[in-house]
Scaffold this active site. Sequence first.
Site, PDB file in Angstrom:
ATOM      1  N   HIS A 169     -32.166  -0.543   6.199  1.00 44.62           N
ATOM      2  CA  HIS A 169     -30.776  -0.968   6.032  1.00 44.62           C
ATOM      3  C   HIS A 169     -29.846   0.195   6.360  1.00 44.62           C
ATOM      4  O   HIS A 169     -30.281   1.332   6.472  1.00 44.62           O
ATOM      5  CB  HIS A 169     -30.556  -1.427   4.584  1.00 44.62           C
ATOM      6  N   ASN A 207     -24.076 -10.313   7.208  1.00 43.45           N
ATOM      7  CA  ASN A 207     -23.406  -9.444   8.189  1.00 43.45           C
ATOM      8  C   ASN A 207     -22.334 -10.261   8.908  1.00 43.45           C
ATOM      9  O   ASN A 207     -21.212  -9.810   9.094  1.00 43.45           O
ATOM     10  CB  ASN A 207     -24.377  -8.911   9.243  1.00 43.45           C
ATOM     11  N   ARG A 221     -32.507  -0.946  11.644  1.00 41.60           N
ATOM     12  CA  ARG A 221     -32.097  -1.866  10.586  1.00 41.60           C
ATOM     13  C   ARG A 221     -32.719  -3.232  10.853  1.00 41.60           C
ATOM     14  O   ARG A 221     -33.184  -3.519  11.959  1.00 41.60           O
ATOM     15  CB  ARG A 221     -30.573  -1.991  10.564  1.00 41.60           C
ATOM     16  N   HIS A 222     -32.689  -4.059   9.816  1.00 45.88           N
ATOM     17  CA  HIS A 222     -33.066  -5.463   9.995  1.00 45.88           C
ATOM     18  C   HIS A 222     -32.167  -6.067  11.077  1.00 45.88           C
ATOM     19  O   HIS A 222     -31.115  -5.514  11.410  1.00 45.88           O
ATOM     20  CB  HIS A 222     -32.818  -6.195   8.677  1.00 45.88           C
ATOM     21  N   ARG A 244     -34.200  -9.957   4.773  1.00 49.62           N
ATOM     22  CA  ARG A 244     -33.815  -9.727   6.156  1.00 49.62           C
ATOM     23  C   ARG A 244     -34.687  -8.695   6.884  1.00 49.62           C
ATOM     24  O   ARG A 244     -34.924  -8.818   8.094  1.00 49.62           O
ATOM     25  CB  ARG A 244     -32.329  -9.341   6.267  1.00 49.62           C
ATOM     26  N   GLU A 282     -31.670  -1.799   0.348  1.00 48.84           N
ATOM     27  CA  GLU A 282     -30.325  -1.271   0.605  1.00 48.84           C
ATOM     28  C   GLU A 282     -29.677  -0.764  -0.687  1.00 48.84           C
ATOM     29  O   GLU A 282     -30.068  -1.150  -1.787  1.00 48.84           O
ATOM     30  CB  GLU A 282     -29.455  -2.362   1.261  1.00 48.84           C
TER      31      GLU A 282
END
Lengths: 434, 500
Positions: free
Chosen positions: B368, B240, B233-234, B283, B303
């Site tokens: 994502h 987040n 993932r980023h 991101r 995402e």
Amino acid sequence: MATSPRELTQNPLKKIWMPCNNGLPEKHTSQRKVCMTNCPTLIVMVGLPARGKTYISKKLTRYLNWIGVPTKEFNVGQYRRNFVKTYKSFEFFLPDNEEGLKIRKQCALTALNDVRQYLGVEGGHVAVFDATNATRERRDIILKFAEMNGYKVFFVESVCEDPEIIGANIVQVKLCSPDYMNCNNDEAVEDFMKRIECYKNSYQTLDEVLDKDLSFIKIMDVGRRYLVNQVLDHIQSRIVYYLMNIHITPRSIYLCRHGESELNLKGRIGGDSGLSLRGKEFARCLGKFIKEQNINDLKVWTSQMKRTIQTAEALSVPYEQWKVLNEIDAGVCEEMTYEEIQEHYPLEFALRDQDKYRYRYPKGESYEDLVQRLEPVIMELERQENVLVICHQAIMRCLLAYFLDKSAGANAKILLPFRVSVNVCINITLTCVV
Amino acid sequence: FYSLVAAGPHLTNSPTVIVMVGLPARGKTYISKKLTRYLNWIGVPTKVFNVGEYRREAVKCYRSYDFFRSDNEEAMRIRKQCALVALSDVKSYLSVEGGQIAVFDATNTTRERRDMILEFAKENAFKVFFIESICDDPNVVATNIMEVKLSSPDYKDCNNTDALQDFMKRIQCYKAMYQPLDPDNYDKDTSFIKVIDVGRRFFVNKVQDYIQSKIVYYLMNIHIQPRAIYLCRHGESEYNLKGRIGGDSGLSPRGKKFAIALARFVEDQNLKNLKVWTSQLKRSIQTAEALKAPYEQWKVLNEIDAGVCEDMTYEEIGETYPEEYALRDQDKYYYRYPTGESYQDLVQRLEPAIMELERQENVLVVCHQAVMRCLLAYFLDKSADEMPYLKCPLHTVLKLTPVAYGCKVESIYLNVEAVNTHRERSEDSKKGPSPLMRRNSVTPLTSPEPTKKLRINSFDEHTASTSGVLPVCMVSEVSPPLPGQVRLGVFSSLASTKGI
């Protein structure tokens, strides 16, 4: 040693993030989605006359351009017609006609020169070299040319011995060729058959063993079978997949929008409203129209939005819902009127007018995004026979652009005949025009 | 796509039997399993029926290649019987159990055997598509044997050299009788693809429909070059940190640290030619930027679209849209956010990415949580039910390496702290297949466990109409060979029924 990541800025039109320097975007390679071609590709058609080479060239070119790969075809016959102003007879093509051979070779070389121009200077990615290219000698010349210029080569050979198909090809596209404008049909057919004979003796088909290091697809009997050799990269793989899905069975594709919706009435874009009264009336008329057309085995496709499904419901036939046929996502502008958009997002409104094809709504989509998501629909439309697609304005423009071979720029501007009313169904019967 | 019947019965596509053809060690089982995994992921219920496994159930203990000699009548009978039982299970899977495609994995190298299968399919109104694998490169064959045959249960009591020798003789047993598919004459009306020299060349004959066309495309894009796929993932994003979903926020300070750690990790992997893919969200791009290598942005890797719930925290969603919140927990795979997407939609949009991943070699995909779960489910053969709950934590790279018939997965945490975004399955979540499940919808299924029990008592039921009655086979009980010893088996010859 890795340092902190570069700052990013978002291109205001396409909403693409790019690295920037002091707020200005930096030149950056590979920003786009999948880079489909890293070096230019030369597609070389191979086959006797009347085997569908030009049909395939044009269709393939249309498809590649639609998915965003700049492609152009180069028909050597056309170069020959430009050079030898009047066509007299098949004798021009006799293998011992030295004058004829010289001219034909010159035309091929001129065409190749234009190919180099297109792939080098004009920014083309794929060139389709449409000629018989029936001998190994000719193909070697082309391979050398490609090697010198750093192009990949992919051969597409069409092999067919069915006299009915060949006969039909000649009738459909050769008789109306400029070559035969002063002949009656019977004379033209006779001459053309003799023309084909001229090539037969020297024809060297692509061979599994002798040509094992070449990349090619051999299409046999109009797609009944295929031999595929050494596919090198993504674009060749896509080309093979496309060629294996097209067919020449006569059929009709019907495209229309859903009936007028409640939001249409209010001048609002997007959303998921139901049909207005007039929309329901349209659905009924569509049902009647379809019945009258008496179409054999018609498939009906809709999006997953209420207004297209309601329209299809009135037909009382099975239909398939495709999410990818949903209208373009207008992101933050969903359910707004154009006035409201101009008021709340004046910059966006202006940007959209600048480049409607590439413009992506904030948190939404662009026509360019639509093309990517509609590609499986196009592929399946090619596989199918009679299909009615009930969809939406932007979607329909994209699909029409594919069938009518409109460029990206024109794509977004296709004025669908029913800007005011929505009760029109467009019927596309596909014919090949040479 | 989703089919709806407005009026009248739903027109189902006939089920299809995919029949593998080829000498041993030509990759038939590899192709069978991989293809099955792909078809299940795109929502087409598919199952492999490996006749070798049926044979292992019937003949508990493999002795030597003599079993495969064409003059070994007893063994021929057993082998034919196994094929018939497998076909009977195919029939059950496709007619009764809701299967759409059955992959019949055996050598099927003779016309007689293939004609029998065609007859069986005709009786049951199944379509047939043959996949023949032809390979004469001794290196490839030897590597195959090393990778998957030496560890087979058949050779568990042998050393490698003996096993190799036996297997080579086994192949010889088939060679004399091998009748490749013949597109010019005998098999000109059959639908098939010949895969030659591991994908260097293909011969395709009479593709009948959409699914066969997709199968051909898939087979033409896979390869067996060793390579690694890295999924991550980023780095941790600002959202987040705030517990907000979706949106397009940038990296938090810890996220930026992760990006740097990722760059170092990639360097240490010392790969030649790594492709880097990101989504079009800030991101993931920021994360890739730290690698100082070219990367490609794919919109399809964005995402999952949370529609009206974008930018909200789960608490806010629970408050503002309590029904939606509950629905999602009930059936997370099918649940589509209002004006957004579902995991099911994600699978459909990710299919081109999977296809391109198959074509490529070393790739790092910076994506994502939901997207990574979908991709992972494809590689690890996880069902729709499991997919939304696969663990894909921030700052952890999953390295996938193809090995034998599947995928090895290594999880590498890059030692930069991050919030935990994983939500466990709730109490209300259904654990079985949803009643919403429809034919031809995109619902990944885990490839079913192979059926391999040979039901000794019901031999009579399994005779195909063309074969006549086969007597019950008896295999003499002989003690297993000592390690290193390849015992030459002796089979008592029974009545002379010709079988394959």
